[in-house]
Design an enzyme around this catalytic site. Structure first.
Site, mmCIF file in Angstrom:
data_model
loop_
_atom_site.group_PDB
_atom_site.id
_atom_site.type_symbol
_atom_site.label_atom_id
_atom_site.label_comp_id
_atom_site.label_asym_id
_atom_site.label_seq_id
_atom_site.Cartn_x
_atom_site.Cartn_y
_atom_site.Cartn_z
ATOM 1 C CB SER A 72 -0.948 0.015 1.201
ATOM 2 O OG SER A 72 -2.034 -0.854 0.974
ATOM 3 C CE LYS A 75 -4.646 1.724 -0.690
ATOM 4 N NZ LYS A 75 -4.027 0.494 -0.189
ATOM 5 C CB SER A 127 -4.211 1.506 4.009
ATOM 6 O OG SER A 127 -3.398 1.090 2.924
ATOM 7 C CE LYS A 234 -1.384 3.959 2.685
ATOM 8 N NZ LYS A 234 -1.367 2.898 3.713
#
Length: 390
Positions: A72, A75, A127, A234
């Site tokens: 993720s 992202k 997320s 993140k």
């Protein structure tokens, strides 16, 4: 000793204004310190990198260009492109197919009304794979078209070891990146104010639904509450990628970015890396010796005006201080009236060809204008001088 490069620009160009060049230029490469592979730090990550954000200096590296699934942390690119697409507060209804995806979610349901900004909260905090897919389809019409946009942006940033396939980061054949490229991407993303404002939040109240109503989203990044100065960025996990994490922290004007891929003890890894970075980098007073600089002054009581350089602070390691290069930007001449302290030019400080800061060059004294003489020869002289300036 700062290496000196003197450049001359016209007064006409100077009037356009001088920007404080501090942002990362697209396509810049990172600069490795000579000891970045021999720091004595042990991390659990299979791949890792630590950089100082302003200068792009690599302070620690381990298998930083090894291709891996990045989960993720993908992202980061998806959210950046969503914010760059504009109309971030325009409401729309999510695509019902796009939001039907496995894994983590911001809780989107068919018929929900959202904004692109809200989807970025959904991507960067809990997320949400649904948020990433919804944004991709809204912007590009399909996930595959959005992946093309992701790869185009990656190329602009110099991410030569990256290929995106999905907007969410779920494992996909042909999808990969590396710690080095994620550092490049994060450095760019953190220059986007909307992105930086979102990824630093541990919780946020967001409105969406059918009809929209307020609800709270929680960030999965534990460093935001456990590490002093953490400002993002993140988390990620898939069965193939394992634990991935990108963090950023800021103290005393110094911003660090750490990336770990396949790291069983990622929270501990990042604490070690960030602590090391803050011990390695300091804000250094930086200026330029101007005793030999002076500018001709036209129509003044003085033939020349002296130059002074302001002192700025730059985040540097000790070994970088004698590697700075300075490019002096000044006009060929100036017209009176000049006031002491008036900006006449600038010095651009660079490392490895990348500008990392600018300092103003100021008039050291005032120069008053002489009474105007508009006889024929004076007018011709001024006309020729103006042509030379261009």
């Amino acid at each position: 000793m700062i290496k000196k490069i003197i450049s001359v620009i016209s007064a006409a160009v100077l009037l356009l204004g001088i920007a404080d060049i501090s942002a990362f230029a697209q396509g810049d490469s990172l600069s490795f310190l000579s000891d970045c592979n021999n720091t004595g730090i042990e991390v659990s990550a299979a791949s890792a990198i630590l950089i100082e954000a302003k200068t792009g200096t690599v302070l620690f590296s381990k298998n930083e260009k090894e291709h891996r699934q990045i989960a993720s942390t993908t992202k980061i690119m998806t959210a950046l492109l969503t914010l760059e697409a504009g109309d971030i507060d325009r409401q729309f209804t999510v695509d019902s197919t796009a939001i039907k995806v496995e894994g983590t979610s911001m809780g989107l349901r068919e018929g929900d009304i959202v904004t692109r900004r809200a989807l970025c909260y959904g991507m960067l905090l809990p997320s949400g794979n649904d948020a990433a897919n919804a944004a991709a389809v809204n912007i590009s019409g399909s996930k595959s078209n959005f992946a093309e946009l992701m790869n185009k942006r990656a190329k602009q940033l110099g991410m030569s070891d990256t290929n995106f396939v999905t907007p969410s980061g779920l494992d996909a054949e042909g999808q990969y990146s590396c710690a080095y490229d994620l550092a490049l991407l994060t450095r760019e993303a953190m220059n986007n104010k909307n992105f930086a404002d979102i990824c630093c939040l541990s919780t946020a109240k967001i409105s969406f639904g059918s009809p929209p109503y307020d609800r709270w989203l929680v960030n999965s990044n534990k460093l935001l509450t456990s590490y002093e100065g953490c400002i993002g960025v993140k988390t990620g996990f898939t069965d193939s990628a394992r634990r991935t994490l990108v963090s950023a922290a800021q103290r005393d004007g110094i911003t660090l970015i750490a990336v770990t891929l396949n790291a069983p003890n990622d929270w501990q890894d990042h604490t070690k890396l960030l602590d090391y970075g803050f011990s390695k980098v300091s804000m250094s007073d930086t200026s330029y010796e101007t005793s030999m600089l002076k500018l001709p002054v036209i129509s003044s009581d003085k033939e020349y005006v002296g130059i002074e350089c302001e002192t700025i602070k730059l985040p540097l390691c000790e070994e970088q201080k004698d590697k700075l290069e300075a490019q002096v930007i000044l006009p060929k001449f100036v017209y009176a009236h000049i006031t002491a302290g008036e900006q006449l030019g600038e010095v651009r400080f660079s490392l490895n060809g990348n500008i990392i800061g600018t300092a103003k060059l100021l008039a050291a004294e005032s120069c008053t204008a002489q009474e105007q003489n508009n006889d024929f020869f004076t007018v011709i002289y001024k006309f020729i001088a103006s042509l030379l300036a261009w």
